[in-house]
Scaffold this motif. Structure first.
Motif, short mmCIF file in Angstrom:
data_model
loop_
_atom_site.label_atom_id
_atom_site.label_comp_id
_atom_site.label_asym_id
_atom_site.label_seq_id
_atom_site.Cartn_x
_atom_site.Cartn_y
_atom_site.Cartn_z
N VAL A 26 -6.34 -8.48 -5.58
CA VAL A 26 -7.18 -7.38 -5.14
C VAL A 26 -6.44 -6.06 -5.32
O VAL A 26 -5.21 -6.01 -5.28
CB VAL A 26 -7.59 -7.58 -3.66
N GLY A 27 -7.21 -5.02 -5.55
CA GLY A 27 -6.69 -3.66 -5.59
C GLY A 27 -7.75 -2.75 -5.02
O GLY A 27 -8.95 -3.02 -5.14
N GLY A 28 -7.33 -1.67 -4.36
CA GLY A 28 -8.34 -0.82 -3.77
C GLY A 28 -7.83 0.54 -3.35
O GLY A 28 -6.64 0.84 -3.43
N GLU A 85 -8.28 3.36 -0.07
CA GLU A 85 -8.69 3.49 1.32
C GLU A 85 -8.53 4.93 1.75
O GLU A 85 -7.49 5.56 1.51
CB GLU A 85 -7.85 2.57 2.20
N PHE A 109 -13.11 1.94 2.68
CA PHE A 109 -12.38 1.44 1.53
C PHE A 109 -13.33 0.88 0.48
O PHE A 109 -14.46 0.51 0.77
CB PHE A 109 -11.36 0.37 1.94
N TYR A 118 -3.88 0.32 -2.69
CA TYR A 118 -3.20 -0.92 -2.34
C TYR A 118 -3.54 -1.99 -3.36
O TYR A 118 -4.53 -1.91 -4.09
CB TYR A 118 -3.55 -1.37 -0.93
N TYR A 119 -2.68 -3.00 -3.41
CA TYR A 119 -2.91 -4.15 -4.26
C TYR A 119 -2.24 -5.34 -3.60
O TYR A 119 -1.35 -5.19 -2.76
CB TYR A 119 -2.37 -3.92 -5.68
N GLU A 144 -12.76 -1.86 -2.89
CA GLU A 144 -11.76 -2.69 -3.55
C GLU A 144 -12.41 -3.63 -4.56
O GLU A 144 -13.60 -3.92 -4.48
CB GLU A 144 -10.95 -3.48 -2.54
N HIS A 188 0.84 -1.21 0.00
CA HIS A 188 0.00 0.00 0.00
C HIS A 188 0.87 1.25 0.00
O HIS A 188 1.97 1.27 0.57
CB HIS A 188 -1.00 0.00 1.17
#
Length: 171
Positions: free
Chosen positions: A128-130, A132, A143, A96-97, A145, A84
């Motif tokens: 995953v990616g997102g 926050e 968040f 983040y991923y 994602e 992240h």
């Protein structure tokens, strides 16, 4: 004196904002999967994230699967190793991923059983990616994602989307 006090308060606030990276966070995800979420921050870059909950309730209970269907939501355990980073040099917004795995348990209704079901456990990898957003006090974050689950067992390359949003309390 007021300037010194103000400076100390500002420095303490900045320290609190950075403290989240070496601590735990607990929260709740709504989506695919839905459940309780725990995250352990190791440093300013890495974290380990685990979600325990249900799978199949948001994207769809009734789905074609192998020679039959899923017709319910089931138990899910998902774990990711994350990287992240602050977005636009902001301590309040991070992207983040990560990569990890997922285990799902659902009822599988094969066509050969005409209405009967088998308990099916699936294993696979997920990514995953997102984004926050940390509220200014650094204790609470929200968040959003997205990612995918790629099943390996029992149906290789069965792909299912993972999309969720939630809230976490940073301890």
């Amino acid at each position: 004196m007021k300037k010194v006090l103000f400076t100390l308060i500002c420095l303490f606030s900045i320290q609190l904002a950075h403290a989240q990276y070496d601590n735990w966070a607990v929260g709740f995800k709504l989506g695919e999967p839905t459940g309780f979420n725990v995250r352990k921050y190791f440093n300013n870059i890495n974290a380990f994230d685990v979600t325990v909950g249900t799978y199949g309730g948001i994207v769809g209970n009734n789905r074609d699967y192998r020679q039959g269907q899923y017709r319910n939501a089931g138990l899910s355990v998902q774990a990711h190793y994350l990287w992240h980073y602050p977005l636009f040099n902001s301590e309040l917004v991070h992207f983040y991923y990560g990569l990890g795995g997922q285990v799902n348990s659902r009822r599988y209704y094969p066509n050969r059983l005409s209405g009967g079901y088998e308990q099916s456990i699936s294993l696979g990898g997920s990514g995953v990616g997102g984004l926050e957003y940390y509220l200014p006090d650094g204790r609470l974050s929200v968040f959003l994602e997205g990612g995918a689950f790629v099943e390996v067992i029992p149906r290789p390359l069965y792909i299912s989307p993972n999309i969720s949003g939630g809230i976490r309390l940073n301890l």
